[in-house]
Write a protein that holds these residues in place. Structure first.
Motif, PDB file in Angstrom:
ATOM      1  N   GLY A 277      51.146  47.717  39.482  1.00 12.76           N
ATOM      2  CA  GLY A 277      50.665  48.081  40.754  1.00 12.76           C
ATOM      3  C   GLY A 277      49.639  49.295  40.580  1.00 12.76           C
ATOM      4  N   GLN A 278      49.814  50.103  39.561  1.00 12.90           N
ATOM      5  CA  GLN A 278      48.921  51.127  39.284  1.00 12.90           C
ATOM      6  C   GLN A 278      47.659  50.473  38.985  1.00 12.90           C
ATOM      7  OE1 GLN A 278      50.509  53.707  36.774  1.00 12.90           O
ATOM      8  NE2 GLN A 278      51.887  55.018  38.156  1.00 12.90           N
ATOM      9  N   LEU A 279      47.483  49.663  38.206  1.00 17.64           N
ATOM     10  CA  LEU A 279      46.122  48.908  37.646  1.00 17.64           C
ATOM     11  C   LEU A 279      45.594  48.200  38.801  1.00 17.64           C
ATOM     12  CD1 LEU A 279      44.597  47.588  35.415  1.00 17.64           C
ATOM     13  CD2 LEU A 279      46.057  45.793  35.190  1.00 17.64           C
ATOM     14  N   THR A 280      46.332  47.544  39.736  1.00 17.23           N
ATOM     15  CA  THR A 280      45.748  47.044  40.779  1.00 17.23           C
ATOM     16  C   THR A 280      45.178  47.967  41.803  1.00 17.23           C
ATOM     17  OG1 THR A 280      47.615  45.059  40.602  1.00 17.23           O
ATOM     18  CG2 THR A 280      46.291  45.320  43.086  1.00 17.23           C
ATOM     19  N   GLY A 281      45.622  48.862  41.842  1.00 18.65           N
ATOM     20  CA  GLY A 281      45.048  50.361  42.762  1.00 18.65           C
ATOM     21  C   GLY A 281      43.976  50.965  42.246  1.00 18.65           C
ATOM     22  N   ARG A 282      43.754  50.838  40.848  1.00 21.42           N
ATOM     23  CA  ARG A 282      42.722  51.139  40.342  1.00 21.42           C
ATOM     24  C   ARG A 282      41.543  50.094  40.336  1.00 21.42           C
ATOM     25  NH1 ARG A 282      43.471  52.967  34.446  1.00 21.42           N
ATOM     26  NH2 ARG A 282      41.096  53.401  34.637  1.00 21.42           N
ATOM     27  N   VAL A 283      41.683  48.972  40.217  1.00 26.35           N
ATOM     28  CA  VAL A 283      40.766  47.722  40.332  1.00 26.35           C
ATOM     29  C   VAL A 283      40.365  47.730  41.747  1.00 26.35           C
ATOM     30  CG1 VAL A 283      40.505  45.245  40.164  1.00 26.35           C
ATOM     31  CG2 VAL A 283      41.735  46.515  38.284  1.00 26.35           C
ATOM     32  N   TYR A 284      41.146  48.084  42.631  1.00 17.51           N
ATOM     33  CA  TYR A 284      41.075  47.897  44.113  1.00 17.51           C
ATOM     34  C   TYR A 284      39.716  48.920  44.391  1.00 17.51           C
ATOM     35  CZ  TYR A 284      41.559  47.877  49.238  1.00 17.51           C
ATOM     36  OH  TYR A 284      41.130  47.694  50.525  1.00 17.51           O
ATOM     37  N   GLN A 285      39.969  50.009  43.946  1.00 16.47           N
ATOM     38  CA  GLN A 285      38.901  51.311  44.255  1.00 16.47           C
ATOM     39  C   GLN A 285      37.660  50.682  43.706  1.00 16.47           C
ATOM     40  OE1 GLN A 285      39.607  53.889  46.274  1.00 16.47           O
ATOM     41  NE2 GLN A 285      41.344  52.903  46.592  1.00 16.47           N
ATOM     42  N   MET A 286      37.636  50.152  42.422  1.00 18.21           N
ATOM     43  CA  MET A 286      36.433  49.528  41.681  1.00 18.21           C
ATOM     44  C   MET A 286      35.903  48.441  42.589  1.00 18.21           C
ATOM     45  SD  MET A 286      37.787  49.811  37.622  1.00 18.21           S
ATOM     46  CE  MET A 286      37.486  51.197  36.767  1.00 18.21           C
ATOM     47  N   VAL A 287      36.380  47.663  42.916  1.00 17.86           N
ATOM     48  CA  VAL A 287      36.016  46.443  43.821  1.00 17.86           C
ATOM     49  C   VAL A 287      35.284  47.252  44.991  1.00 17.86           C
ATOM     50  CG1 VAL A 287      36.572  44.655  45.195  1.00 17.86           C
ATOM     51  CG2 VAL A 287      37.644  44.861  42.649  1.00 17.86           C
ATOM     52  N   LEU A 288      35.841  48.174  45.772  1.00 14.41           N
ATOM     53  CA  LEU A 288      35.435  48.773  46.887  1.00 14.41           C
ATOM     54  C   LEU A 288      34.041  49.583  46.605  1.00 14.41           C
ATOM     55  CD1 LEU A 288      38.404  50.643  48.783  1.00 14.41           C
ATOM     56  CD2 LEU A 288      37.251  48.445  49.446  1.00 14.41           C
ATOM     57  N   LYS A 289      33.786  49.933  45.134  1.00  8.54           N
ATOM     58  CA  LYS A 289      32.750  50.628  45.023  1.00  8.54           C
ATOM     59  C   LYS A 289      31.572  49.509  44.721  1.00  8.54           C
ATOM     60  CE  LYS A 289      34.811  54.582  42.954  1.00  8.54           C
ATOM     61  NZ  LYS A 289      35.155  55.707  42.041  1.00  8.54           N
ATOM     62  N   GLY A 290      31.898  48.292  44.608  1.00 10.68           N
ATOM     63  CA  GLY A 290      30.949  47.376  44.421  1.00 10.68           C
ATOM     64  C   GLY A 290      30.915  46.779  42.931  1.00 10.68           C
ATOM     65  N   MET A 291      31.744  47.138  42.176  1.00  7.14           N
ATOM     66  CA  MET A 291      31.527  46.949  40.826  1.00  7.14           C
ATOM     67  C   MET A 291      31.981  45.113  40.603  1.00  7.14           C
ATOM     68  SD  MET A 291      33.476  49.990  38.766  1.00  7.14           S
ATOM     69  CE  MET A 291      33.178  49.233  37.145  1.00  7.14           C
ATOM     70  N   ASP A 292      31.644  44.631  39.494  1.00  8.75           N
ATOM     71  CA  ASP A 292      31.846  43.032  39.225  1.00  8.75           C
ATOM     72  C   ASP A 292      33.060  42.979  38.331  1.00  8.75           C
ATOM     73  OD1 ASP A 292      30.888  42.952  36.660  1.00  8.75           O
ATOM     74  OD2 ASP A 292      28.985  42.982  37.451  1.00  8.75           O
ATOM     75  N   ALA A 293      33.660  41.691  38.355  1.00  8.51           N
ATOM     76  CA  ALA A 293      34.913  41.611  37.581  1.00  8.51           C
ATOM     77  C   ALA A 293      34.518  42.292  36.012  1.00  8.51           C
ATOM     78  CB  ALA A 293      35.405  40.348  37.731  1.00  8.51           C
ATOM     79  N   ASP A 294      33.550  41.529  35.518  1.00 11.38           N
ATOM     80  CA  ASP A 294      33.233  41.905  34.188  1.00 11.38           C
ATOM     81  C   ASP A 294      33.185  43.465  33.756  1.00 11.38           C
ATOM     82  OD1 ASP A 294      33.230  39.289  33.554  1.00 11.38           O
ATOM     83  OD2 ASP A 294      31.161  38.806  34.048  1.00 11.38           O
ATOM     84  N   SER A 295      32.511  43.897  34.572  1.00  6.68           N
ATOM     85  CA  SER A 295      32.461  45.475  34.616  1.00  6.68           C
ATOM     86  C   SER A 295      33.674  46.189  34.716  1.00  6.68           C
ATOM     87  CB  SER A 295      31.444  46.253  35.584  1.00  6.68           C
ATOM     88  OG  SER A 295      30.410  45.609  35.370  1.00  6.68           O
ATOM     89  N   ILE A 296      34.403  45.846  35.485  1.00  4.09           N
ATOM     90  CA  ILE A 296      35.775  46.132  35.601  1.00  4.09           C
ATOM     91  C   ILE A 296      36.810  45.992  34.408  1.00  4.09           C
ATOM     92  CG2 ILE A 296      37.965  46.098  37.192  1.00  4.09           C
ATOM     93  CD1 ILE A 296      36.258  45.550  39.518  1.00  4.09           C
ATOM     94  N   VAL A 297      36.560  45.011  34.078  1.00  3.57           N
ATOM     95  CA  VAL A 297      37.381  44.556  32.803  1.00  3.57           C
ATOM     96  C   VAL A 297      36.881  45.501  31.718  1.00  3.57           C
ATOM     97  CG1 VAL A 297      38.088  42.975  31.241  1.00  3.57           C
ATOM     98  CG2 VAL A 297      38.052  42.179  33.576  1.00  3.57           C
ATOM     99  N   THR A 298      35.798  45.634  31.453  1.00  3.04           N
ATOM    100  CA  THR A 298      35.249  46.589  30.296  1.00  3.04           C
ATOM    101  C   THR A 298      35.589  47.785  30.442  1.00  3.04           C
ATOM    102  OG1 THR A 298      33.337  44.724  30.157  1.00  3.04           O
ATOM    103  CG2 THR A 298      32.865  47.120  29.003  1.00  3.04           C
ATOM    104  N   ALA A 299      35.475  48.192  31.642  1.00  6.30           N
ATOM    105  CA  ALA A 299      35.800  49.868  32.021  1.00  6.30           C
ATOM    106  C   ALA A 299      37.343  49.962  31.594  1.00  6.30           C
ATOM    107  CB  ALA A 299      35.466  50.322  33.389  1.00  6.30           C
ATOM    108  N   ILE A 300      38.261  49.271  32.196  1.00  4.76           N
ATOM    109  CA  ILE A 300      39.515  49.434  31.877  1.00  4.76           C
ATOM    110  C   ILE A 300      40.036  49.405  30.472  1.00  4.76           C
ATOM    111  CG2 ILE A 300      41.909  48.751  32.738  1.00  4.76           C
ATOM    112  CD1 ILE A 300      40.717  48.500  35.355  1.00  4.76           C
ATOM    113  N   LEU A 301      39.618  48.242  29.978  1.00  7.04           N
ATOM    114  CA  LEU A 301      40.124  48.140  28.482  1.00  7.04           C
ATOM    115  C   LEU A 301      39.255  48.731  27.464  1.00  7.04           C
ATOM    116  CD1 LEU A 301      40.410  43.793  28.458  1.00  7.04           C
ATOM    117  CD2 LEU A 301      42.121  45.665  28.620  1.00  7.04           C
ATOM    118  N   GLY A 302      38.076  49.383  27.999  1.00  3.17           N
ATOM    119  CA  GLY A 302      37.595  50.187  27.096  1.00  3.17           C
ATOM    120  C   GLY A 302      38.027  51.648  26.974  1.00  3.17           C
ATOM    121  N   GLU A 303      39.072  51.827  27.888  1.00  2.00           N
ATOM    122  CA  GLU A 303      39.631  53.211  28.000  1.00  2.00           C
ATOM    123  C   GLU A 303      40.475  53.392  26.661  1.00  2.00           C
ATOM    124  OE1 GLU A 303      41.757  53.698  31.489  1.00  2.00           O
ATOM    125  OE2 GLU A 303      39.721  53.768  32.548  1.00  2.00           O
TER     126      GLU A 303
END
Length: 106
Positions: free
Chosen positions: A80-106
């Protein structure tokens, strides 16, 4: 919502009253006039439909990320927390690849 009274609890709809079970208790309420068709077509629900589309995209992306997380991060509530973070990133206009890279790169 009033609880059902009587020896036999029921579920379902009779005329304008809906009977249902929630957490082991039986309740009744007035039947709603809202239907799936109204939500799908009424202009008043256009914003809800847009938000649902964004949320569905976020869930799909989170579903691909979650199995790649380290085991110690996959705890109760993490999806649920992951989905919330991804939701915010999608709202900012990020594409799926950028989101995956940003989260797994942490």
């Amino acid at each position: 919502m009033p609880k059902q009274k009587g020896p036999i609890p029921i579920t379902g709809t009779v005329k304008n009253t809906t009977y249902f079970s929630l957490n082991g208790q039986y309740y009744e309420r007035r039947k709603s006039s809202l239907t799936a068709a109204v939500v799908a077509t009424d202009p008043a629900f256009a914003a809800s439909r847009r938000c649902n589309t964004v949320f569905a995209t976020a869930v799909a992306i989170a579903r691909t990320i979650y199995p790649q997380l380290p085991t110690h991060k996959r705890i109760a509530g993490a999806f649920g927390q992951l989905t919330g973070r991804v939701y915010q990133m999608v709202l900012k206009g990020m594409d799926a690849d950028s989101i995956v890279t940003a989260i797994l790169g942490e």
